[in-house]
Design an enzyme around this catalytic site. Structure first.
Site, PDB file in Angstrom:
ATOM      1  N   HIS A  58       0.864  -1.179   0.000  1.00 23.64           N
ATOM      2  CA  HIS A  58       0.000   0.000   0.000  1.00 23.64           C
ATOM      3  C   HIS A  58       0.901   1.230   0.000  1.00 23.64           C
ATOM      4  O   HIS A  58       2.111   1.130   0.252  1.00 23.64           O
ATOM      5  CB  HIS A  58      -0.883   0.005   1.246  1.00 23.64           C
ATOM      6  CG  HIS A  58      -2.041  -0.939   1.149  1.00 23.64           C
ATOM      7  ND1 HIS A  58      -3.046  -0.965   2.088  1.00 23.64           N
ATOM      8  CD2 HIS A  58      -2.366  -1.883   0.244  1.00 23.64           C
ATOM      9  CE1 HIS A  58      -3.945  -1.877   1.760  1.00 23.64           C
ATOM     10  NE2 HIS A  58      -3.557  -2.450   0.644  1.00 23.64           N
ATOM     11  N   GLU A  60       1.325   3.720   2.083  1.00 21.24           N
ATOM     12  CA  GLU A  60       2.021   3.985   3.341  1.00 21.24           C
ATOM     13  C   GLU A  60       3.159   2.990   3.568  1.00 21.24           C
ATOM     14  O   GLU A  60       4.251   3.373   3.993  1.00 21.24           O
ATOM     15  CB  GLU A  60       1.035   3.909   4.528  1.00 21.24           C
ATOM     16  CG  GLU A  60      -0.110   4.900   4.445  1.00 21.24           C
ATOM     17  CD  GLU A  60      -1.347   4.370   3.730  1.00 21.24           C
ATOM     18  OE1 GLU A  60      -2.441   4.894   3.999  1.00 21.24           O
ATOM     19  OE2 GLU A  60      -1.243   3.432   2.914  1.00 21.24           O
ATOM     20  N   SER A  85      -7.341   7.413   3.787  1.00 24.50           N
ATOM     21  CA  SER A  85      -7.368   6.922   5.160  1.00 24.50           C
ATOM     22  C   SER A  85      -6.668   5.560   5.260  1.00 24.50           C
ATOM     23  O   SER A  85      -6.950   4.655   4.474  1.00 24.50           O
ATOM     24  CB  SER A  85      -8.830   6.804   5.615  1.00 24.50           C
ATOM     25  OG  SER A  85      -8.924   6.463   6.967  1.00 24.50           O
ATOM     26  N   CYS A  87      -5.556   1.833   6.064  1.00 24.04           N
ATOM     27  CA  CYS A  87      -6.214   0.573   6.413  1.00 24.04           C
ATOM     28  C   CYS A  87      -5.629   0.013   7.711  1.00 24.04           C
ATOM     29  O   CYS A  87      -4.706   0.578   8.300  1.00 24.04           O
ATOM     30  CB  CYS A  87      -6.033  -0.435   5.276  1.00 24.04           C
ATOM     31  SG  CYS A  87      -4.337  -1.054   5.151  1.00 24.04           S
ATOM     32  N   CYS A  90      -1.742  -0.695   7.418  1.00 28.19           N
ATOM     33  CA  CYS A  90      -0.923   0.513   7.447  1.00 28.19           C
ATOM     34  C   CYS A  90      -1.017   1.210   8.807  1.00 28.19           C
ATOM     35  O   CYS A  90      -0.025   1.732   9.310  1.00 28.19           O
ATOM     36  CB  CYS A  90      -1.334   1.441   6.316  1.00 28.19           C
ATOM     37  SG  CYS A  90      -1.048   0.687   4.680  1.00 28.19           S
TER      38      CYS A  90
END
Length: 155
Positions: A58, A60, A85, A87, A90
């Site tokens: 992802h 991040e 936002s 998950c 992350c």
């Protein structure tokens, strides 16, 4: 850089958006992130699950990976900027490394673990930035199956 409504965008969120746009251009999901330590970007990343055939990259996670191994103090003096936002995965990394502040571009497309982060003392700033929202809306409309795969849902 200004967002779609003409407001000035923070330079670090602008860098995260640029990462999201790179991911989209590569055929991936447009989510970008940067890790900022004392006003300097030390890690940049974007969602590369599709491009790398990865289960975990992802935006991040990619930014953290690209920052390289850091001391605990560096993480505790850093801010993570992300266009969407974060998950559970992350957010777990944010908590594990003690990152004290997260700036989120938007949570309309996906509501991550913001309450968990706040409950553990992380300062969460939500921008609801129109550029971030538009990037995700377009992508989800064009690629719903990829989006649902990324967030672990079925269509």
């Amino acid at each position: 850089m200004t967002n779609l409504w003409g407001s000035r965008m923070d330079e670090f969120m602008q860098a995260a958006v640029a990462e999201a746009q790179v991911g989209l251009a590569e055929g991936g999901i447009p989510i970008g992130s940067v890790l900022v330590h004392r006003g300097t970007i030390i890690g940049r990343g974007h969602n590369r699950r599709i491009q790398q055939g990865s289960a975990i990259l992802h935006g991040e996670m990619d930014a953290l990976e690209n920052a390289g191994r850091q001391s605990a103090q560096v993480y505790r003096d850093s801010v993570l900027y992300t266009t969407l936002s974060p998950c559970a995965m992350c957010s777990g990394a944010i908590l594990l490394y003690g990152i004290p502040r997260v700036v989120i571009g938007e949570n309309i497309s996906f509501m991550g673990e913001e309450d968990l982060l706040r409950s553990r003392g992380v300062a969460v700033e939500l921008l609801q930035d129109s550029t971030c929202i538009a990037l995700m809306r377009e992508f989800i409309a064009q690629h719903p199956a990829l989006w649902h795969e990324d967030i672990g849902e079925t269509d």
